[in-house]
Design an enzyme around this catalytic site. Sequence first.
Site, PDB file in Angstrom:
ATOM      1  N   GLU A 290      -9.315   3.799   2.326  1.00  0.00           N
ATOM      2  CA  GLU A 290      -8.816   3.992   0.964  1.00  0.00           C
ATOM      3  C   GLU A 290      -7.792   2.939   0.560  1.00  0.00           C
ATOM      4  OE1 GLU A 290      -7.506   5.378   3.544  1.00  0.00           O
ATOM      5  OE2 GLU A 290      -5.391   4.986   3.175  1.00  0.00           O
TER       6      GLU A 290
ATOM      7  N   ASP B 203       1.867   6.194   5.674  1.00  0.00           N
ATOM      8  CA  ASP B 203       0.836   5.275   5.184  1.00  0.00           C
ATOM      9  C   ASP B 203       1.258   4.595   3.875  1.00  0.00           C
ATOM     10  OD1 ASP B 203      -1.568   4.067   5.874  1.00  0.00           O
ATOM     11  OD2 ASP B 203      -2.783   5.452   4.689  1.00  0.00           O
TER      12      ASP B 203
ATOM     13  N   LYS C 294      -9.773  12.589   8.969  1.00  0.00           N
ATOM     14  CA  LYS C 294      -9.284  12.114  10.267  1.00  0.00           C
ATOM     15  C   LYS C 294      -9.188  13.284  11.242  1.00  0.00           C
ATOM     16  CE  LYS C 294      -6.240   8.398   8.561  1.00  0.00           C
ATOM     17  NZ  LYS C 294      -6.914   7.266   9.233  1.00  0.00           N
TER      18      LYS C 294
ATOM     19  N   ASP D 159      -2.334  10.061   4.148  1.00  0.00           N
ATOM     20  CA  ASP D 159      -3.736   9.683   4.326  1.00  0.00           C
ATOM     21  C   ASP D 159      -4.422  10.648   5.281  1.00  0.00           C
ATOM     22  OD1 ASP D 159      -6.183   8.479   4.515  1.00  0.00           O
ATOM     23  OD2 ASP D 159      -5.501   6.753   5.705  1.00  0.00           O
TER      24      ASP D 159
ATOM     25  N   ASP E 265     -11.978   7.096   4.164  1.00  0.00           N
ATOM     26  CA  ASP E 265     -10.763   6.791   4.935  1.00  0.00           C
ATOM     27  C   ASP E 265     -10.389   5.304   4.843  1.00  0.00           C
ATOM     28  OD1 ASP E 265      -8.589   7.336   6.497  1.00  0.00           O
ATOM     29  OD2 ASP E 265      -9.712   7.482   8.397  1.00  0.00           O
TER      30      ASP E 265
ATOM     31  N   ARG F   4      -7.652  -0.266   0.952  1.00  0.00           N
ATOM     32  CA  ARG F   4      -8.220  -1.472   0.335  1.00  0.00           C
ATOM     33  C   ARG F   4      -8.684  -1.209  -1.088  1.00  0.00           C
ATOM     34  NH1 ARG F   4     -12.296  -2.167   5.219  1.00  0.00           N
ATOM     35  NH2 ARG F   4     -10.483  -1.196   6.189  1.00  0.00           N
TER      36      ARG F   4
ATOM     37  N   LYS G 173       0.849  -1.198   0.000  1.00  0.00           N
ATOM     38  CA  LYS G 173       0.000   0.000   0.000  1.00  0.00           C
ATOM     39  C   LYS G 173       0.880   1.242   0.000  1.00  0.00           C
ATOM     40  CE  LYS G 173      -3.101   2.600   3.132  1.00  0.00           C
ATOM     41  NZ  LYS G 173      -4.018   2.555   4.298  1.00  0.00           N
TER      42      LYS G 173
HETATM   43  N1  BES Z   1      -4.089   4.276   7.148  1.00  0.00           N
HETATM   44  C1  BES Z   1      -5.229   3.995   7.931  1.00  0.00           C
HETATM   45  C2  BES Z   1      -4.975   2.949   9.014  1.00  0.00           C
HETATM   46  C3  BES Z   1      -4.067   3.360  10.125  1.00  0.00           C
HETATM   47  C4  BES Z   1      -4.582   3.968  11.261  1.00  0.00           C
HETATM   48  C5  BES Z   1      -2.711   3.098  10.077  1.00  0.00           C
HETATM   49  C6  BES Z   1      -3.753   4.337  12.289  1.00  0.00           C
HETATM   50  C7  BES Z   1      -1.892   3.441  11.102  1.00  0.00           C
HETATM   51  C8  BES Z   1      -2.397   4.072  12.214  1.00  0.00           C
HETATM   52  C9  BES Z   1      -6.354   3.471   7.037  1.00  0.00           C
HETATM   53  O1  BES Z   1      -6.399   4.009   5.772  1.00  0.00           O
HETATM   54  C10 BES Z   1      -7.646   3.822   7.699  1.00  0.00           C
HETATM   55  O2  BES Z   1      -7.890   4.969   7.855  1.00  0.00           O
HETATM   56  N2  BES Z   1      -8.413   2.802   8.090  1.00  0.00           N
HETATM   57  C11 BES Z   1      -9.658   3.019   8.730  1.00  0.00           C
HETATM   58  C12 BES Z   1     -10.631   2.012   8.174  1.00  0.00           C
HETATM   59  C13 BES Z   1     -12.072   2.262   8.551  1.00  0.00           C
HETATM   60  C14 BES Z   1     -12.540   3.597   7.981  1.00  0.00           C
HETATM   61  C15 BES Z   1     -12.916   1.133   8.017  1.00  0.00           C
HETATM   62  C16 BES Z   1      -9.471   2.835  10.229  1.00  0.00           C
HETATM   63  O3  BES Z   1      -8.639   2.019  10.647  1.00  0.00           O
HETATM   64  O4  BES Z   1     -10.101   3.565  10.969  1.00  0.00           O
HETATM   65 ZN    ZN Z   2      -4.605   4.636   5.002  1.00  0.00          ZN
HETATM   66 MN    MN Z   3      -7.461   5.833   5.703  1.00  0.00          MN
END
Ligand code: BES
Ligand code: ZN
Ligand code: MN
Length: 503
Positions: A352, A291, A280, A273, A350, A354, A268
């Site tokens: 994104e 990210d 966020k 992000d 968020d 996947r 990825k």
């Molecule tokens: N990049 C984030 C995941 C992340 C969060 C990595 C904190 C490192 C530290 C990812 O893109 C994300 O935002 N995931 C969301 C998914 C949800 C919206 C289904 C998450 O984990 O909140």
């Molecule tokens: Zn992310």
């Molecule tokens: Mn995200």
Amino acid sequence: MKITFEKSRIDKIGADACLFLFYQDKKLFNEELSVIENLMKCKIARVSLEDFEGKQNQTVLVYSGDHRIILSGLGFRKDLTLERIRKAVARGVKKAKSLKIRKLAMEILQDQTLEGVEIEDVARAQTISSILALYTFDKYFTNKENREIPGVKEIVLFSQYNSLTKYSKDIERGIISGKIVGEATNFARDLGNEPSNVIYPETFADIVVKQSKNRPYTVEVLDKKSITKLKMGGVLEVARGSGREPRFLVIKYNGGRKNDSPYVIVGKGVTFDSGGISIKPAAGMGLMKVDMGGGAAVVGVFEAISQLKLPLNVIGLIPLVENMPSGNSFKPGDVITAYNGMTIEVDNTDAEGRLILADALSYASKYKPKAVIDMATLTGASIVAIGSVASIVMGNDPELVQKLSLAGEQTYDRVWELPLWEEYDSMIDSEIADVKNSGQTRQAGTILGGMFLKRFIGDYPWAHVDIAATAMRDRETDYDPKNASGAGVRLVTQFLMNEAHGN
Ligand code: BES
Ligand code: ZN
Ligand code: MN
């Protein structure tokens, strides 16, 4: 950093300090002290040891005559693991650094205690740990005094036993491969730590292309036009809100026979992000420059395997985007079409990672891969689940997952498995498209990330490694610094080393 093995006596090495590893067992502790006194022809005043007992987290510096001697504890011999050696080495070399030591001599631990661990593995572990522990990212301080003190420039491994010299070829092999893997990990850390105004999709691609000029791997950069032509809807839609164009990297290393089917490693590459329209919170958002840690790990793996000259064919796929809110952004409720033609309802912008991985994983099919491994900082839920001690692995092939678990144990770049049971599948069903990019509730966040990716997997063994918990650290540990850790590089490199050696 220079790391060598020296067969001559310690007093010939000309080091600024020597580092010795100590067991906590009384008898072994005292034996080691007399070994040092014999080797260095000195007497160590017992009071100078203060409360050093060889415990796992203890280090001490003693002066004796002209010598500076650093002792680092391993704990009890019966509890010895390769990881305890790594940790003792990491603390020892960091102590040396804090003392502004430039050239350090380090004892190589010769002990048959560890079953199935060869002296080559010990040499590799000591080398990797030294290189990882001494990593710094200080290029943006303009004031020299704000920069880190000058690091250790040279490490000379030595043995207290002459008998070890019959292993010197093994030790040298361990040092060479350790150096390659350690530096490849640090390369991935550098990519992660660079801010997102410096590393964005285009510049990430430039850096990897430049790096490949010195290495036996090639990089093809697909630009926005090519990505559009390929109909990679995930990559295009996530990138749409950003002023930075997306890129898609295809890295190739052909160390195997012409017709060997390749391993495909996907990473990825979200260079920042923000969350997009589903933005966020402000606190800690800066860390989201890491990210692209999965993509960085893929590059690190190619750095390592190409220098190790593994006899395998390996392909790396890195979708690169920046996830930003703007008038052009994709939005919650949008329906997008992935590379394989499947439609996705965007529930949350968020989620994104996947979406871009859906394109990359379905694109991977065209290589008829032997196996596909993806690495991604995919879910915050994985941090909640097991903390930053290990990454999460999930997959459709128990043997592949098990091989990754083994590589994780060997390197301590560990993974822990979560299930992809069919009961979770309907939780990402959409009412208007083939699939939805997030669940309705906060349940099983990490698994739902895996379930989503599973829908885009072709006919190949696949494992997904969620490195959200391990790729970015909020504090320093023994040999991982704060911020980007290079998680995944050692794991997947070791996996491929094992595959190459028919393990
Ligand atoms: N990049 C984030 C995941 C992340 C969060 C990595 C904190 C490192 C530290 C990812 O893109 C994300 O935002 N995931 C969301 C998914 C949800 C919206 C289904 C998450 O984990 O909140
Ligand atoms: Zn992310
Ligand atoms: Mn995200």
